[in-house]
Enzyme design. Structure first.
Site, PDB file in Angstrom:
ATOM      1  N   HIS A  91       7.232  -2.771   5.967  1.00 17.63           N
ATOM      2  CA  HIS A  91       7.192  -4.127   6.522  1.00 17.63           C
ATOM      3  C   HIS A  91       6.286  -4.184   7.752  1.00 17.63           C
ATOM      4  CE1 HIS A  91      11.177  -5.744   4.601  1.00 17.63           C
ATOM      5  NE2 HIS A  91      10.241  -5.462   3.723  1.00 17.63           N
ATOM      6  N   TYR A 101      12.265 -13.869   7.226  1.00 20.47           N
ATOM      7  CA  TYR A 101      13.547 -13.450   6.656  1.00 20.47           C
ATOM      8  C   TYR A 101      14.405 -14.625   6.172  1.00 20.47           C
ATOM      9  CZ  TYR A 101      13.022  -8.476   7.480  1.00 20.47           C
ATOM     10  OH  TYR A 101      12.599  -7.168   7.407  1.00 20.47           O
ATOM     11  N   GLU A 143      12.605  -3.152  12.908  1.00 17.29           N
ATOM     12  CA  GLU A 143      11.170  -3.437  12.904  1.00 17.29           C
ATOM     13  C   GLU A 143      10.660  -3.834  14.286  1.00 17.29           C
ATOM     14  OE1 GLU A 143      10.904  -6.274   9.701  1.00 17.29           O
ATOM     15  OE2 GLU A 143      11.698  -4.783   8.308  1.00 17.29           O
ATOM     16  N   TYR A 196       0.131   6.179   6.526  1.00 18.56           N
ATOM     17  CA  TYR A 196      -0.796   5.311   5.803  1.00 18.56           C
ATOM     18  C   TYR A 196      -1.150   4.090   6.649  1.00 18.56           C
ATOM     19  CZ  TYR A 196       3.679   2.969   4.863  1.00 18.56           C
ATOM     20  OH  TYR A 196       4.902   2.361   5.007  1.00 18.56           O
ATOM     21  N   GLN A 213      -1.782  -0.427   0.615  1.00 15.79           N
ATOM     22  CA  GLN A 213      -1.502   0.671   1.538  1.00 15.79           C
ATOM     23  C   GLN A 213      -2.162   1.945   1.027  1.00 15.79           C
ATOM     24  OE1 GLN A 213       2.695  -0.068   1.211  1.00 15.79           O
ATOM     25  NE2 GLN A 213       2.812  -0.997   3.231  1.00 15.79           N
ATOM     26  N   TYR A 214      -2.898   2.605   1.914  1.00 14.40           N
ATOM     27  CA  TYR A 214      -3.609   3.835   1.567  1.00 14.40           C
ATOM     28  C   TYR A 214      -3.279   4.920   2.584  1.00 14.40           C
ATOM     29  CZ  TYR A 214      -6.438   0.873  -1.502  1.00 14.40           C
ATOM     30  OH  TYR A 214      -6.850  -0.003  -2.486  1.00 14.40           O
ATOM     31  N   SER A 215      -2.932   6.093   2.071  1.00 13.83           N
ATOM     32  CA  SER A 215      -2.659   7.226   2.955  1.00 13.83           C
ATOM     33  C   SER A 215      -3.939   7.651   3.663  1.00 13.83           C
ATOM     34  CB  SER A 215      -2.105   8.410   2.148  1.00 13.83           C
ATOM     35  OG  SER A 215      -0.872   8.084   1.557  1.00 13.83           O
ATOM     36  N   GLY A 282      -3.697  14.074  -8.966  1.00 19.20           N
ATOM     37  CA  GLY A 282      -4.652  12.989  -8.876  1.00 19.20           C
ATOM     38  C   GLY A 282      -4.945  12.578  -7.445  1.00 19.20           C
ATOM     39  N   PRO A 287      -2.499  12.260   1.229  1.00 17.63           N
ATOM     40  CA  PRO A 287      -1.680  12.712   2.356  1.00 17.63           C
ATOM     41  C   PRO A 287      -1.618  14.230   2.448  1.00 17.63           C
ATOM     42  CG  PRO A 287      -0.270  11.902   0.594  1.00 17.63           C
ATOM     43  CD  PRO A 287      -1.682  11.570   0.216  1.00 17.63           C
TER      44      PRO A 287
END
Length: 408
Positions: A91, A101, A143, A196, A213-215, A282, A287
């Site tokens: 989040h 929310y 959060e 990430y 989202q990418y590490s 792959g 990470p």
């Protein structure tokens, strides 16, 4: 969180717990209907939620699992703290706001009523309204702490910040790396190996932004962030990946990408000095590469075994970098498995990782194990490590979806 649940009277908690079997049976149907209703009334939220995960059912299933877990543990929400923290990281990476929310709560209740019909009595809806308020406050509180911690770090920021692509490197036939530095030239925070970032892709012709989202695939402290992205080509079952295609084909050196600050709890424990085993399949190597490059800098004497599985050498990214590391560091051992090796490919095993082969290269159960890759690979790795005798606390993995798909 127990303090928060004390605000719920006993009757409310009893009703919530009584609905657990119903949620288990109808959970995905309810959450699919929830997303339909919410996007109809708030289409702007399509800018936030991954529409591919919606189509494939990943997001509804993940939400159903979370709702089910919260209902089952309504007397003691501390029991789901790990799940709360994991979701809160995602989040934070997506910059979810407290004011979103109530929108989610309203449409979740509408979906419960819609799917269950007369079975969702006014008493049940009121109980869930109270319970959702408590659960939402837990997430908002966790959060808030994360946002404040991120903002207070040197160079830290909340929301999205423009980064410039300073280098674009083709790593294999399907994976390309993007090196990112702040467009404003101001400081930016380091991160922990395994974390990430979220890329906000603003693609011409697309009605909504797409967030993925990418590490981070390099060691912290290099003076840049690096993501290594697999191009998701179209198949008979799925269309081409919108964002990965955009990054590969449209984004060049000098392009600007809005990104969020690093997040995630799948991080390398660098206080642990036991042997480290990294397994990837792959593009799951991203990470693992961050962890590998970090450990040789921070723990140069720690024994490391890195096992990577790919279809063949032409899609195996960063193999030269791994070879360079193993040649320079005698405490690092590398194994490569190719499912369909091509001529001139160099590898240690043909086919797939199996328990018999794995037992010949592992250092023993008393080690730290980290893995990432396609869902089938991860499930197989998890089961093999459990059978090998590795403690649950020593098994660490990253999955952008329901963890239940791996461990159940």
């Amino acid at each position: 969180m127990t303090t928060a649940t004390r605000g719920l009277d006993e009757q409310t908690r009893t009703i919530i717990k009584a609905t657990v079997p119903v949620l288990k049976e109808h959970g995905e149907k309810i959450t699919k209907r929830f997303y339909q209703l919410m996007f109809e009334n708030h289409p702007e939220l399509k800018n936030v939620f991954n529409q591919t995960n919606q189509r494939e059912g990943k997001q509804p299933r993940a939400l159903a699992n979370t709702v089910y877990a919260a209902a089952a543990h309504i007397d003691n929400l501390e029991a789901i703290l790990p799940k709360v923290v994991s979701i809160a990281h995602k989040h934070k990476s997506l910059n979810i706001k407290p004011e979103q929310y109530p929108i989610v709560g309203k449409h979740l209740l509408l979906a419960i009523k819609d799917v269950l019909g007369d079975a969702a009595t006014e008493e049940i809806i009121q109980a869930w309204e109270k319970a959702y308020g408590v659960i939402a406050e837990v997430f908002i509180s966790v959060e808030k702490e994360m946002y404040e911690e991120t903002k207070n770090r040197t160079g830290g920021w909340v929301d999205f910040r423009d980064f410039k692509v300073t280098k674009k490197v083709v790593e294999s036939d399907v994976i390309t790396s993007f090196y990112l530095e702040p467009a404003d030239d101001n400081p930016f925070p380091s991160y922990e190996p395994g974390q990430y970032i979220t890329v906000k892709a603003e693609i011409e012709g697309e009605p909504y932004t797409h967030m993925r989202q990418y590490s981070l695939s390099c060691a912290p402290g290099e003076g840049y962030y690096r993501i290594s992205v697999k191009r998701e080509d179209a198949t008979s079952e799925h269309p081409a990946g919108i964002v990965s295609t955009f990054l590969h084909e449209k984004v060049q050196e000098g392009s600007i990408l809005p990104i969020s600050a690093p997040a995630g709890e799948f991080v390398l424990d660098q206080k642990d000095t036991r042997p480290l085993v990294l397994l990837s399949g792959g593009v799951g190597l991203t990470p693992m590469m961050s962890m590998l490059e970090s450990v040789i800098e921070e723990q140069p004497d720690r024994k490391v075994i890195y096992i990577h599985a790919a279809n063949s050498g032409n899609v195996h990214a960063m193999k030269d970098r791994v070879k360079e590391i193993t040649e320079a560091h005698k405490n690092v051992i590398n194994y490569t498995i190719y499912a369909s090796p091509q001529e001139n490919d160099q590898y240690d095993k043909k086919g797939h990782i199996d328990a018999e082969w794995l037992s010949t290269v592992l250092p023993g159960p008393d080690a730290a194990y980290y893995f990432c890759g396609p869902k089938g690979f991860m499930r197989a790795a998890y089961l093999m490590l459990k059978d090998y005798g590795v403690a649950e606390t020593d098994i660490h993995f990253e999955i952008f979806g329901p963890s239940e798909d791996i461990i159940n």
